[in-house]
Scaffold this motif. Structure first.
Motif, PDB file in Angstrom:
ATOM      1  N   PHE A 194       0.901  -1.242  -0.104  1.00 30.02           N
ATOM      2  CA  PHE A 194       0.049   0.113  -0.041  1.00 30.02           C
ATOM      3  C   PHE A 194       0.713   1.456  -0.013  1.00 30.02           C
ATOM      4  N   ILE A 195       1.913   1.332   0.946  1.00 34.91           N
ATOM      5  CA  ILE A 195       2.779   2.492   0.877  1.00 34.91           C
ATOM      6  C   ILE A 195       3.149   2.673  -0.428  1.00 34.91           C
ATOM      7  N   ALA A 196       3.779   1.648  -1.042  1.00 35.03           N
ATOM      8  CA  ALA A 196       4.731   1.935  -2.269  1.00 35.03           C
ATOM      9  C   ALA A 196       3.577   2.301  -3.356  1.00 35.03           C
ATOM     10  N   LEU A 252       5.258  -0.370 -10.907  1.00 34.85           N
ATOM     11  CA  LEU A 252       5.743  -0.238  -9.789  1.00 34.85           C
ATOM     12  C   LEU A 252       6.862  -1.255  -9.318  1.00 34.85           C
ATOM     13  N   ILE A 253       8.007  -1.359  -9.307  1.00 28.90           N
ATOM     14  CA  ILE A 253       8.916  -2.262  -8.778  1.00 28.90           C
ATOM     15  C   ILE A 253       9.350  -2.092  -7.187  1.00 28.90           C
ATOM     16  N   ASP A 254       8.644  -3.020  -6.580  1.00 27.44           N
ATOM     17  CA  ASP A 254       8.737  -3.082  -5.145  1.00 27.44           C
ATOM     18  C   ASP A 254       9.830  -3.893  -4.455  1.00 27.44           C
ATOM     19  N   PHE A 255      11.082  -3.006  -4.043  1.00 28.87           N
ATOM     20  CA  PHE A 255      12.249  -3.607  -3.590  1.00 28.87           C
ATOM     21  C   PHE A 255      12.202  -3.802  -1.986  1.00 28.87           C
ATOM     22  N   TYR A 268      27.062  -1.439 -10.245  1.00 31.59           N
ATOM     23  CA  TYR A 268      26.330  -2.729 -10.212  1.00 31.59           C
ATOM     24  C   TYR A 268      25.135  -2.849  -9.332  1.00 31.59           C
ATOM     25  N   LYS A 269      24.500  -1.619  -8.851  1.00 34.77           N
ATOM     26  CA  LYS A 269      23.598  -1.437  -8.044  1.00 34.77           C
ATOM     27  C   LYS A 269      22.294  -1.056  -8.665  1.00 34.77           C
ATOM     28  N   SER A 270      21.057  -1.255  -8.169  1.00 29.00           N
ATOM     29  CA  SER A 270      19.702  -0.816  -8.674  1.00 29.00           C
ATOM     30  C   SER A 270      19.545   0.608  -8.013  1.00 29.00           C
ATOM     31  N   SER A 271      18.872   1.526  -8.908  1.00 32.53           N
ATOM     32  CA  SER A 271      18.464   2.809  -8.323  1.00 32.53           C
ATOM     33  C   SER A 271      17.057   2.949  -8.312  1.00 32.53           C
ATOM     34  N   LEU A 272      16.882   3.831  -7.208  1.00 34.32           N
ATOM     35  CA  LEU A 272      15.470   3.887  -6.789  1.00 34.32           C
ATOM     36  C   LEU A 272      14.909   5.301  -7.345  1.00 34.32           C
ATOM     37  N   GLY A 273      13.497   5.401  -7.253  1.00 32.99           N
ATOM     38  CA  GLY A 273      12.955   6.598  -7.749  1.00 32.99           C
ATOM     39  C   GLY A 273      12.257   6.570  -9.068  1.00 32.99           C
ATOM     40  N   PHE A 274      11.938   7.461  -9.644  1.00 27.05           N
ATOM     41  CA  PHE A 274      10.892   7.577 -10.964  1.00 27.05           C
ATOM     42  C   PHE A 274      11.710   7.748 -12.213  1.00 27.05           C
ATOM     43  N   LYS A 317       9.121  -9.214 -23.494  1.00 24.47           N
ATOM     44  CA  LYS A 317       8.607  -8.518 -24.453  1.00 24.47           C
ATOM     45  C   LYS A 317       7.102  -8.023 -24.361  1.00 24.47           C
ATOM     46  N   PRO A 318       5.991  -8.665 -23.944  1.00 23.42           N
ATOM     47  CA  PRO A 318       4.867  -8.060 -23.925  1.00 23.42           C
ATOM     48  C   PRO A 318       4.874  -7.001 -22.683  1.00 23.42           C
ATOM     49  N   ILE A 319       5.624  -7.241 -21.616  1.00 21.91           N
ATOM     50  CA  ILE A 319       5.465  -6.196 -20.692  1.00 21.91           C
ATOM     51  C   ILE A 319       6.490  -4.784 -21.340  1.00 21.91           C
ATOM     52  N   ILE A 320       7.325  -5.143 -22.054  1.00 23.39           N
ATOM     53  CA  ILE A 320       8.056  -3.880 -22.606  1.00 23.39           C
ATOM     54  C   ILE A 320       7.300  -3.183 -23.572  1.00 23.39           C
ATOM     55  N   ASN A 321       6.619  -3.935 -24.386  1.00 22.47           N
ATOM     56  CA  ASN A 321       5.470  -3.467 -25.267  1.00 22.47           C
ATOM     57  C   ASN A 321       4.538  -2.711 -24.649  1.00 22.47           C
ATOM     58  N   THR A 322       4.245  -3.072 -23.434  1.00 25.35           N
ATOM     59  CA  THR A 322       2.783  -2.078 -22.843  1.00 25.35           C
ATOM     60  C   THR A 322       3.426  -0.879 -22.098  1.00 25.35           C
ATOM     61  N   ILE A 323       4.868  -0.865 -21.560  1.00 30.20           N
ATOM     62  CA  ILE A 323       5.039   0.163 -20.749  1.00 30.20           C
ATOM     63  C   ILE A 323       6.093   1.302 -21.792  1.00 30.20           C
ATOM     64  N   LYS A 324       6.354   0.867 -22.782  1.00 26.52           N
ATOM     65  CA  LYS A 324       7.389   1.613 -23.584  1.00 26.52           C
ATOM     66  C   LYS A 324       6.758   3.078 -23.985  1.00 26.52           C
ATOM     67  N   ASP A 325       7.603   3.890 -24.286  1.00 31.04           N
ATOM     68  CA  ASP A 325       7.206   4.999 -25.163  1.00 31.04           C
ATOM     69  C   ASP A 325       6.459   6.078 -24.139  1.00 31.04           C
ATOM     70  N   GLY A 326       6.990   6.436 -23.100  1.00 25.27           N
ATOM     71  CA  GLY A 326       6.537   7.445 -22.181  1.00 25.27           C
ATOM     72  C   GLY A 326       5.534   7.171 -21.051  1.00 25.27           C
ATOM     73  N   SER A 327       6.088   5.899 -20.340  1.00 25.59           N
ATOM     74  CA  SER A 327       5.106   5.836 -19.206  1.00 25.59           C
ATOM     75  C   SER A 327       6.060   5.957 -18.048  1.00 25.59           C
ATOM     76  N   VAL A 328       5.537   6.130 -16.858  1.00 21.10           N
ATOM     77  CA  VAL A 328       6.139   6.260 -15.513  1.00 21.10           C
ATOM     78  C   VAL A 328       6.526   4.877 -14.913  1.00 21.10           C
ATOM     79  N   MET A 329       7.744   4.758 -14.301  1.00 20.16           N
ATOM     80  CA  MET A 329       8.164   3.609 -13.704  1.00 20.16           C
ATOM     81  C   MET A 329       8.453   4.023 -12.145  1.00 20.16           C
ATOM     82  N   PHE A 330       8.510   3.453 -11.098  1.00 20.37           N
ATOM     83  CA  PHE A 330       8.745   3.933 -10.066  1.00 20.37           C
ATOM     84  C   PHE A 330       9.594   2.718  -9.276  1.00 20.37           C
ATOM     85  N   ILE A 331      10.735   2.865  -8.740  1.00 23.43           N
ATOM     86  CA  ILE A 331      11.449   1.854  -7.952  1.00 23.43           C
ATOM     87  C   ILE A 331      11.447   2.221  -6.542  1.00 23.43           C
TER      88      ILE A 331
END
Length: 215
Positions: free
Chosen positions: A33-35, A56-59, A105-111, A177-191
């Motif tokens: 919920f918080i994420a 949303l990627i919830d680490f 070789y680390k992940s980065s948080l944020g938008f 491939k199906p996920i990339i095709n859904t989210i490509k070209d200007g969508s928001v991602m939050f880690i």
């Protein structure tokens, strides 16, 4: 990349929007919920997006659990949920250490905003534009992209964790491939991670009030 703080809705209305969506989409027991609430607040603040898709990627979850979620914000639907790998130096089963630096070789948080796709060494891949200075804005320089990988397939998790990337959010081969095709070209991602240092630095989530306990 974000709009000025004075143009933001009030934190109360922003958080209420996330809470309402969480209930309408029936995400209890599936999504943190918080994420989700932080992701929605940032999604609404980022004006450069060009499609109503939020990832949303919830680490805060281990690599053995589904922690990659794709939402259609107009239809109010969860489109995909999947496991996803984190950077090899971010941790073992949990990602707990994050960096914006080359060679970490680390992940980065944020938008992030998603950009175009290409065929590279990891196959079909999606370029990510990190929106937060000092947090993830070296994503392109570091070649942090979404791609598929055999080490991200759920069967690998039988060993106790997924395989790890060089910092990229790597997906199971069949879903990439199906996920990339859904989210490509200007969508928001939050880690996301339960990380007070990130919240203190993030301009996009500035003035969003302290999170409530998870439902």
């Amino acid at each position: 990349m974000a709009v000025p703080a004075s143009d933001f809705p009030t934190p109360v209305s922003e958080l209420a929007a996330g809470e309402q969506l969480f209930e309408e989409m029936e995400l209890g027991g599936i999504v943190n919920f918080i994420a989700f609430r932080q992701a929605v607040a940032g999604y609404n603040r980022i004006k450069e997006k060009s499609k109503p898709i939020l990832t949303l990627i919830d680490f805060s979850k281990p690599s053995t659990e589904k922690r990659f979620f794709v939402f259609d914000m107009e239809k109010k639907q969860l489109l995909y949920s999947s496991v996803v790998s984190h950077g090899r130096n971010s941790g073992e089963n949990y990602a707990t250490s994050f960096s914006n630096q080359n060679g970490s070789y680390k992940s980065s948080l944020g938008f992030y905003l998603t950009e175009n796709t290409y065929q590279g060494g990891n196959g079909y891949s999606l370029i990510l534009n990190g929106l937060e200075k000092g947090i993830n804005d070296k994503a392109k320089e570091r070649s942090i992209v979404v791609h598929g990988a055999s080490y991200a397939n759920p069967t690998v998790a039988a060993s106790g964790r997924l395989g790890r990337s060089l910092g990229c959010p790597a997906l199971p081969t069949k879903l990439a491939k199906p996920i990339i095709n859904t989210i490509k070209d200007g969508s928001v991602m939050f880690i996301y991670a339960n990380n007070s240092s990130y919240l203190a630095q993030s301009d996009i989530l500035k003035n969003v009030s302290a999170p409530m306990p998870a439902l």
